[in-house]
Design a protein around this motif. Structure first.
Motif, short mmCIF file in Angstrom:
data_model
loop_
_atom_site.label_atom_id
_atom_site.label_comp_id
_atom_site.label_asym_id
_atom_site.label_seq_id
_atom_site.Cartn_x
_atom_site.Cartn_y
_atom_site.Cartn_z
N LEU A 11 1.15 -1.23 -0.04
CA LEU A 11 -0.44 0.25 -0.27
C LEU A 11 0.75 0.89 -0.33
N ILE A 12 0.84 2.18 -0.42
CA ILE A 12 1.64 3.26 -1.25
C ILE A 12 0.54 4.94 -1.38
N SER A 13 0.76 5.53 -0.54
CA SER A 13 0.91 6.72 -0.78
C SER A 13 1.57 7.86 -2.34
N GLY A 14 0.48 8.30 -2.95
CA GLY A 14 0.86 9.31 -4.22
C GLY A 14 2.44 9.41 -3.60
N GLY A 15 2.87 10.04 -3.16
CA GLY A 15 3.99 10.93 -2.68
C GLY A 15 5.05 10.66 -3.16
N PHE A 16 5.72 8.95 -3.57
CA PHE A 16 5.76 8.20 -3.00
C PHE A 16 5.51 7.66 -4.95
N ALA A 17 4.78 7.20 -5.31
CA ALA A 17 4.44 6.94 -6.09
C ALA A 17 5.79 6.91 -7.72
N SER A 42 -2.01 9.07 2.99
CA SER A 42 -1.49 8.94 4.46
C SER A 42 -2.15 8.93 5.14
N GLN A 43 -3.32 10.02 4.77
CA GLN A 43 -4.00 10.45 6.42
C GLN A 43 -4.85 11.13 6.12
N GLY A 44 -6.23 11.28 6.98
CA GLY A 44 -7.24 11.84 6.21
C GLY A 44 -8.02 11.28 6.93
N HIS A 48 -10.98 5.79 1.58
CA HIS A 48 -9.17 5.13 0.46
C HIS A 48 -8.12 5.85 1.14
N THR A 49 -8.24 6.67 2.32
CA THR A 49 -6.68 5.96 3.08
C THR A 49 -6.24 5.01 3.53
N ILE A 50 -4.94 5.37 3.05
CA ILE A 50 -4.63 4.06 3.73
C ILE A 50 -5.49 3.32 5.32
#
Length: 104
Positions: A11-17, A42-44, A48-50
């Motif tokens: 599972l990955i957040s967009g900043g690392f994509a 990553s947050q929120g 659909h957040t991690i």
């Protein structure tokens, strides 16, 4: 004897994509491990957040996200304490540079 799976769930957040997308094909080719990738913020508080996905039981072997989001998941017991690793550090702040006008 330890055995390893030939599949990995990330599972990955967009900043690392961007970096992840560039590295993944070579990792799969050289390791023989097939990676199934899911994504989320990553947050929120959205569904659909991690954090929300992990709370619903979405399986993940590796989670890649911001340090702030990671700290929340460790505190909530969704990620085992002591298993976190910093992949990158980005200094905060802005810098303005005056660029002389070019020929018109």
């Amino acid at each position: 004897m330890t055995t390893f799976s030939s599949n990995l769930r990330v599972l990955i957040s967009g900043g690392f994509a961007g970096a992840y997308d560039q590295l993944l094909p070579e990792f799969e080719r050289t390791s023989g491990i097939k990676v199934a990738t899911g994504s989320g913020a990553s947050q929120g508080n959205g569904p659909h957040t991690i954090a929300a996905q992990l709370a619903r039981g979405v399986p993940a072997d590796v989670v890649i996200l911001s340090r702030e989001g990671l700290a929340e998941l460790v505190a909530a017991g969704r990620i085992a304490a002591g298993t976190t690793v910093d992949l990158a550090r980005v200094p905060s702040g802005s810098r303005w540079v005056r660029v002389p006008p070019g020929p018109t």
